[in-house]
Enzyme design. Sequence first.
Site, mmCIF file in Angstrom:
data_model
loop_
_atom_site.group_PDB
_atom_site.id
_atom_site.type_symbol
_atom_site.label_atom_id
_atom_site.label_comp_id
_atom_site.label_asym_id
_atom_site.label_seq_id
_atom_site.Cartn_x
_atom_site.Cartn_y
_atom_site.Cartn_z
ATOM 1 N N ARG A 283 10.779 1.322 -3.554
ATOM 2 C CA ARG A 283 10.540 -0.117 -3.737
ATOM 3 C C ARG A 283 10.231 -0.427 -5.198
ATOM 4 O O ARG A 283 10.633 -1.471 -5.717
ATOM 5 C CB ARG A 283 9.412 -0.576 -2.812
ATOM 6 N N ARG B 271 1.977 -0.398 7.548
ATOM 7 C CA ARG B 271 3.335 -0.869 7.283
ATOM 8 C C ARG B 271 4.262 0.311 7.114
ATOM 9 O O ARG B 271 3.971 1.232 6.363
ATOM 10 C CB ARG B 271 3.339 -1.749 6.015
ATOM 11 N N ARG C 44 14.146 -12.214 -5.773
ATOM 12 C CA ARG C 44 13.962 -10.819 -6.163
ATOM 13 C C ARG C 44 15.151 -10.278 -6.948
ATOM 14 O O ARG C 44 15.124 -9.121 -7.354
ATOM 15 C CB ARG C 44 13.811 -9.978 -4.904
ATOM 16 N N ARG D 202 -2.893 0.329 1.618
ATOM 17 C CA ARG D 202 -2.389 -0.640 2.582
ATOM 18 C C ARG D 202 -1.706 0.077 3.752
ATOM 19 O O ARG D 202 -1.776 -0.374 4.890
ATOM 20 C CB ARG D 202 -1.404 -1.598 1.886
ATOM 21 N N LYS E 77 0.455 -10.403 -4.407
ATOM 22 C CA LYS E 77 1.110 -11.707 -4.233
ATOM 23 C C LYS E 77 0.738 -12.337 -2.888
ATOM 24 O O LYS E 77 0.406 -13.516 -2.814
ATOM 25 C CB LYS E 77 2.645 -11.571 -4.287
#
Length: 189
Positions: free
Chosen positions: A145, A134, A89, A128, A14
């Site tokens: 998540r 992160r 969300r 990632r 996204k």
Amino acid sequence: MYNLILFGPPGAGKGTQAVKIAEKYNWIHISTGDILRAEVNQGTALGLKVKAIMEAGQLVSDELLVEIMESVFVRHALVKGFVLDGFPRTLNQAKALDKMLEKLGKKVTLVLSLDVDEEELVKRLLKRAQDQGRKDDTEEVIKNRLIQYHQHTKPLIDYYREQKLLKEVIGVGSVDDIFTTLCLAIDAN
Ligand code: AMP
């Protein structure tokens, strides 16, 4: 005003696509994850409140998100369009968004949902973690998540499908090919 929601699970791409879309159409890209991470990095009161929640891969409260988005819409009242990335969300957030837009005489124009299978998502999120470091991209937090996504966010697909606002796009392939498909869907609308 074109109000596009870029929808999909964590790791669907996204953020990458939202940046490209905002640039091409001259719209404002709003990533609630980026907004919250900036608050955490700056150590603001809001940042301190949400840091542990984000690091655990849980969802921040609807009240806080709605407050954030209300101020975003006030700040950017005159823009040509928005690409929302990571918001809404939950069903409560989606309904609150409808109300916020209604007050401004606007509505959601289109919801583009990026479809990526779970195995690929985990692979991308772990990569990632290595590339960007992160804190919420560890294996344990990723699992959490994805659980949050399935429980709270995925039901929005039906919410938007019923309103005939949803278009599903396969989110696997090259960034440029996916971008082209998304642009075709936007232009067709
Ligand atoms: P993201 O960068 O979109 O993956 O968001 C990172 C984290 O920020 C999420 O795991 C949540 O903890 C929080 N967050 C971002 N957007 C929202 C939202 N709309 N509602 C609740 N929490 C959010």
